[in-house]
Design a protein around this motif. Structure first.
Motif, PDB file in Angstrom:
ATOM      1  N   LEU A   9       0.826  -1.215   0.000  1.00  0.00           N
ATOM      2  CA  LEU A   9       0.000   0.000   0.000  1.00  0.00           C
ATOM      3  C   LEU A   9       0.858   1.262   0.000  1.00  0.00           C
ATOM      4  CD1 LEU A   9      -2.812  -1.070   2.490  1.00  0.00           C
ATOM      5  CD2 LEU A   9      -2.982  -0.839   0.007  1.00  0.00           C
ATOM      6  N   ALA A  10       1.969   1.231   0.717  1.00  0.00           N
ATOM      7  CA  ALA A  10       2.874   2.387   0.714  1.00  0.00           C
ATOM      8  C   ALA A  10       3.465   2.608  -0.679  1.00  0.00           C
ATOM      9  CB  ALA A  10       3.982   2.192   1.742  1.00  0.00           C
ATOM     10  N   ALA A  11       3.861   1.526  -1.343  1.00  0.00           N
ATOM     11  CA  ALA A  11       4.388   1.650  -2.709  1.00  0.00           C
ATOM     12  C   ALA A  11       3.315   2.194  -3.639  1.00  0.00           C
ATOM     13  CB  ALA A  11       4.899   0.303  -3.205  1.00  0.00           C
ATOM     14  N   TYR A  12       2.073   1.728  -3.470  1.00  0.00           N
ATOM     15  CA  TYR A  12       0.984   2.250  -4.295  1.00  0.00           C
ATOM     16  C   TYR A  12       0.847   3.757  -4.113  1.00  0.00           C
ATOM     17  CZ  TYR A  12      -3.652   3.581  -5.786  1.00  0.00           C
ATOM     18  OH  TYR A  12      -4.678   4.233  -6.393  1.00  0.00           O
ATOM     19  N   SER A 137       4.487  -5.478  13.810  1.00  0.00           N
ATOM     20  CA  SER A 137       3.281  -6.259  14.119  1.00  0.00           C
ATOM     21  C   SER A 137       2.121  -5.394  14.613  1.00  0.00           C
ATOM     22  CB  SER A 137       3.612  -7.313  15.172  1.00  0.00           C
ATOM     23  OG  SER A 137       4.035  -6.683  16.365  1.00  0.00           O
ATOM     24  N   ASP A 138       2.335  -4.093  14.747  1.00  0.00           N
ATOM     25  CA  ASP A 138       1.290  -3.201  15.242  1.00  0.00           C
ATOM     26  C   ASP A 138       0.224  -2.987  14.164  1.00  0.00           C
ATOM     27  OD1 ASP A 138      -0.208  -1.339  16.572  1.00  0.00           O
ATOM     28  OD2 ASP A 138       1.356   0.202  16.641  1.00  0.00           O
ATOM     29  N   PRO A 139      -1.047  -3.284  14.450  1.00  0.00           N
ATOM     30  CA  PRO A 139      -2.094  -3.107  13.430  1.00  0.00           C
ATOM     31  C   PRO A 139      -2.318  -1.644  13.053  1.00  0.00           C
ATOM     32  CG  PRO A 139      -3.007  -4.064  15.457  1.00  0.00           C
ATOM     33  CD  PRO A 139      -1.551  -3.898  15.672  1.00  0.00           C
ATOM     34  N   ALA A 140      -1.901  -0.715  13.889  1.00  0.00           N
ATOM     35  CA  ALA A 140      -2.062   0.704  13.571  1.00  0.00           C
ATOM     36  C   ALA A 140      -1.264   1.085  12.324  1.00  0.00           C
ATOM     37  CB  ALA A 140      -1.643   1.567  14.754  1.00  0.00           C
ATOM     38  N   VAL A 141      -0.155   0.398  12.095  1.00  0.00           N
ATOM     39  CA  VAL A 141       0.665   0.672  10.907  1.00  0.00           C
ATOM     40  C   VAL A 141      -0.141   0.374   9.649  1.00  0.00           C
ATOM     41  CG1 VAL A 141       2.753   0.004   9.656  1.00  0.00           C
ATOM     42  CG2 VAL A 141       2.799   0.206  12.142  1.00  0.00           C
ATOM     43  N   LEU A 142      -0.830  -0.755   9.650  1.00  0.00           N
ATOM     44  CA  LEU A 142      -1.658  -1.121   8.499  1.00  0.00           C
ATOM     45  C   LEU A 142      -2.806  -0.131   8.327  1.00  0.00           C
ATOM     46  CD1 LEU A 142      -2.391  -2.980   6.181  1.00  0.00           C
ATOM     47  CD2 LEU A 142      -3.604  -4.421   7.820  1.00  0.00           C
ATOM     48  N   VAL A 143      -3.407   0.290   9.417  1.00  0.00           N
ATOM     49  CA  VAL A 143      -4.527   1.233   9.341  1.00  0.00           C
ATOM     50  C   VAL A 143      -4.061   2.563   8.749  1.00  0.00           C
ATOM     51  CG1 VAL A 143      -6.170   2.578  10.706  1.00  0.00           C
ATOM     52  CG2 VAL A 143      -5.823   0.161  11.210  1.00  0.00           C
ATOM     53  N   ALA A 146      -3.249   2.051   5.059  1.00  0.00           N
ATOM     54  CA  ALA A 146      -4.472   1.847   4.276  1.00  0.00           C
ATOM     55  C   ALA A 146      -5.233   3.155   4.101  1.00  0.00           C
ATOM     56  CB  ALA A 146      -5.363   0.801   4.943  1.00  0.00           C
ATOM     57  N   VAL A 147      -5.285   3.967   5.137  1.00  0.00           N
ATOM     58  CA  VAL A 147      -5.959   5.270   5.023  1.00  0.00           C
ATOM     59  C   VAL A 147      -5.218   6.162   4.037  1.00  0.00           C
ATOM     60  CG1 VAL A 147      -6.499   7.390   6.280  1.00  0.00           C
ATOM     61  CG2 VAL A 147      -7.092   5.180   7.269  1.00  0.00           C
ATOM     62  N   ALA A 148      -3.895   6.193   4.132  1.00  0.00           N
ATOM     63  CA  ALA A 148      -3.106   7.017   3.204  1.00  0.00           C
ATOM     64  C   ALA A 148      -3.303   6.551   1.764  1.00  0.00           C
ATOM     65  CB  ALA A 148      -1.629   6.966   3.585  1.00  0.00           C
ATOM     66  N   VAL A 152      -5.080   8.586  -1.386  1.00  0.00           N
ATOM     67  CA  VAL A 152      -4.419   8.744  -2.685  1.00  0.00           C
ATOM     68  C   VAL A 152      -5.304   8.175  -3.790  1.00  0.00           C
ATOM     69  CG1 VAL A 152      -2.456   7.973  -4.083  1.00  0.00           C
ATOM     70  CG2 VAL A 152      -2.081   8.835  -1.776  1.00  0.00           C
ATOM     71  N   LEU A 153      -5.926   7.025  -3.538  1.00  0.00           N
ATOM     72  CA  LEU A 153      -6.832   6.421  -4.517  1.00  0.00           C
ATOM     73  C   LEU A 153      -8.007   7.344  -4.830  1.00  0.00           C
ATOM     74  CD1 LEU A 153      -7.844   3.904  -6.152  1.00  0.00           C
ATOM     75  CD2 LEU A 153      -9.090   3.291  -4.080  1.00  0.00           C
ATOM     76  N   LEU A 154      -8.635   7.892  -3.797  1.00  0.00           N
ATOM     77  CA  LEU A 154      -9.770   8.797  -4.009  1.00  0.00           C
ATOM     78  C   LEU A 154      -9.351  10.049  -4.774  1.00  0.00           C
ATOM     79  CD1 LEU A 154     -11.591   8.513  -0.584  1.00  0.00           C
ATOM     80  CD2 LEU A 154     -12.350   7.629  -2.800  1.00  0.00           C
ATOM     81  N   TYR A 155      -8.225  10.627  -4.382  1.00  0.00           N
ATOM     82  CA  TYR A 155      -7.737  11.820  -5.069  1.00  0.00           C
ATOM     83  C   TYR A 155      -7.440  11.495  -6.537  1.00  0.00           C
ATOM     84  CZ  TYR A 155      -5.178  16.117  -5.966  1.00  0.00           C
ATOM     85  OH  TYR A 155      -4.765  17.309  -6.484  1.00  0.00           O
ATOM     86  N   ASP A 156      -6.791  10.354  -6.753  1.00  0.00           N
ATOM     87  CA  ASP A 156      -6.440   9.957  -8.117  1.00  0.00           C
ATOM     88  C   ASP A 156      -7.683   9.692  -8.957  1.00  0.00           C
ATOM     89  OD1 ASP A 156      -4.334   9.225 -10.037  1.00  0.00           O
ATOM     90  OD2 ASP A 156      -5.143   7.192  -9.848  1.00  0.00           O
ATOM     91  N   ARG A 157      -8.714   9.108  -8.374  1.00  0.00           N
ATOM     92  CA  ARG A 157      -9.935   8.784  -9.102  1.00  0.00           C
ATOM     93  C   ARG A 157     -10.766  10.011  -9.445  1.00  0.00           C
ATOM     94  NH1 ARG A 157     -11.637   3.167  -8.479  1.00  0.00           N
ATOM     95  NH2 ARG A 157      -9.763   2.357  -9.421  1.00  0.00           N
TER      96      ARG A 157
END
Length: 168
Positions: A9-12, A137-143, A146-148, A152-157
């Protein structure tokens, strides 16, 4: 798994933002960079196959630990770029860019001894100090990732047309 998904997701997010300025950086190449973000974690094959088994199959000394290093991703990006029928150099650059984003993000995570892994190998065995910003292993990193990526996806779309932002 959360750590692996976070890197993709970060690479995306990184390469999609780059595509807003670089005309040649299409969604195809963003996907290649996302695959590149997976390359350093191919060392996890060691969970299923021992180094001794790989040495027997390859008939030469082998360790999967070297895959999660700069030298390892250079080799894997080179091999991966040969799979592409054309534009080998661009494929190599995108695979390497994705892998470097992975290594840089891993370079700031917390390690017990305060030093990052020897990811600069084969150039040096130096283990740079880490600011210990997160635990993988912290789930906050994924959250957060994923939000970032979602933003980016919404802005790009909705706000980017032909590589130009509608907001500027």
């Amino acid at each position: 798994m959360a750590d692996l998904l976070s890197h993709v997701l970060a690479a995306y997010a990184i390469f999609t933002i780059g595509s807003w300025r670089l005309e040649w950086l299409t969604k195809r190449w963003v996907a290649v960079a996302m695959i590149g973000a997976l390359l350093p974690d191919l060392n996890r094959i060691g969970l299923f196959v021992t180094d001794a088994t790989l040495e027997t199959v390859l008939d030469l000394p082998f360790s999967v630990d070297g895959i999660h290093t700069l030298g390892g991703v250079l080799v894997l990006a080179g091999v991966g770029s040969m799979v592409v029928t054309s534009q080998h150099r661009r494929a190599f650059g995108m695979l390497l860019g994705g892998a470097l984003s992975h290594l840089l993000i891993d370079g700031v995570k917390a390690y017990a001894d305060g030093a990052a892994g020897a990811w600069l190998y084969p150039f040096t065995w130096y283990r740079p100090p880490t600011p210990s910003l997160y635990i993988s292993s912290d789930p906050a990193v994924l959250v957060v990732t994923a939000v970032a990526a979602g933003l980016v996806l919404l802005y790009d779309r909705f706000w980017v047309v032909d590589g130009r932002s509608l907001l500027t």
